[in-house]
Design an enzyme around this catalytic site. Structure first.
Site, short mmCIF file in Angstrom:
data_model
loop_
_atom_site.label_atom_id
_atom_site.label_comp_id
_atom_site.label_asym_id
_atom_site.label_seq_id
_atom_site.Cartn_x
_atom_site.Cartn_y
_atom_site.Cartn_z
N THR A 106 63.53 29.78 19.09
CA THR A 106 63.94 29.92 20.49
C THR A 106 63.69 31.34 21.00
O THR A 106 64.49 31.91 21.75
CB THR A 106 65.41 29.50 20.72
OG1 THR A 106 65.72 28.37 19.89
CG2 THR A 106 65.63 29.06 22.16
N GLU A 117 64.29 27.76 9.78
CA GLU A 117 64.32 28.37 11.11
C GLU A 117 65.77 28.42 11.59
O GLU A 117 66.43 27.38 11.70
CB GLU A 117 63.48 27.56 12.09
CG GLU A 117 63.60 28.01 13.53
CD GLU A 117 62.96 27.05 14.52
OE1 GLU A 117 63.29 27.13 15.72
OE2 GLU A 117 62.14 26.20 14.11
N LYS A 174 53.63 24.39 17.41
CA LYS A 174 54.77 23.49 17.42
C LYS A 174 54.59 22.53 18.59
O LYS A 174 54.55 22.97 19.75
CB LYS A 174 56.07 24.28 17.59
CG LYS A 174 57.31 23.40 17.74
CD LYS A 174 58.58 24.23 17.74
CE LYS A 174 59.12 24.42 19.14
NZ LYS A 174 60.51 24.89 19.14
#
Length: 220
Positions: free
Chosen positions: A76, A44, A136
């Site tokens: 993000t 990521e 997550k």
């Protein structure tokens, strides 16, 4: 196999997801190559600076020519515009600090993995009802493994990965896996700003290799 399932399978096979950002394009590339060389096949890259998009496009370009089998995701992501931009840039999967319904709808419609950050059962339920399969847990250091243990039976069809506060020690990783997660997200504890600043890529290599071996041993 769907592209969503393939992304899930790759992340779960390695049991961890390294995440990082560096404003310097060359350092971003060097970190990615280091991770690839020790067997990591899903990474990521976080969208945390004005350089993120151009860096990401360069990483995709290099991945396509030099790193077969590597999945490169973007983190993000906080709105639909970002999701659309990075989808066009070639991101393989998307991760958010929170659940964004319109992002979920867009990406699931494109058969691309979306893993939103969730902190409460209400958020997890909303994500599950939107078709999300991979959650997550964020921030992991605030929630802790006990939270995972408490909710696991309520969400038997979801996959969980904590990010934030997961240490590279056996005790930390093992506690999370015992609580019921399927992978752990690892950012600054694995790829610190100092290590990138001083280009200590051998440190990243050694630590990543050690963590992968630890996870293999913990999962038996």
């Amino acid at each position: 196999m769907s592209t969503i399932q393939n992304s899930i399978d790759v992340i779960l096979k390695q049991g961890m997801l390294p995440l990082y950002f560096n404003a310097d394009e060359n350092k971003s590339i060097a970190v990615l190559k280091t991770l690839y060389n020790v067997g990591v096949r899903a990474v990521e890259y976080t969208s945390r600076g004005p350089e993120a998009l151009s860096n990401f496009k360069k990483l995709i370009e290099i991945r396509n020519t030099e790193m077969p089998g590597m999945l490169l995701g973007i983190g993000t992501i906080k709105n639909l515009e970002q999701a659309e931009t990075y989808f066009l840039a070639g991101a393989d999967f998307f991760i958010s600090p929170g659940f964004v319904p319109e992002v979920a709808s867009f990406l699931i419609g494109k058969e691309v993995l979306y893993a939103p950050g969730c902190m409460t059962p209400t958020e997890i339920i909303a994500a599950e009802n939107a078709g999300v399969q991979f959650i997550k847990l964020f921030p992991g250091n605030i929630l802790g493994p006990d939270f995972m243990s408490a909710i696991k039976d309520v969400f038997p069809n979801l996959i969980f990965m904590p990010t934030g506060g997961v240490d590279t020690t056996r005790q930390s990783i093992e506690t999370w896996f015992n609580a019921g997660v399927s992978a752990v997200g690892m950012g600054s504890k694995l790829i610190s700003k100092n290590v990138m600043e001083y280009e200590a890529y051998d440190t990243i290599e050694n630590e990543t290799k050690r963590v992968l071996e630890l996870i293999g041993a913990i999962r038996g």
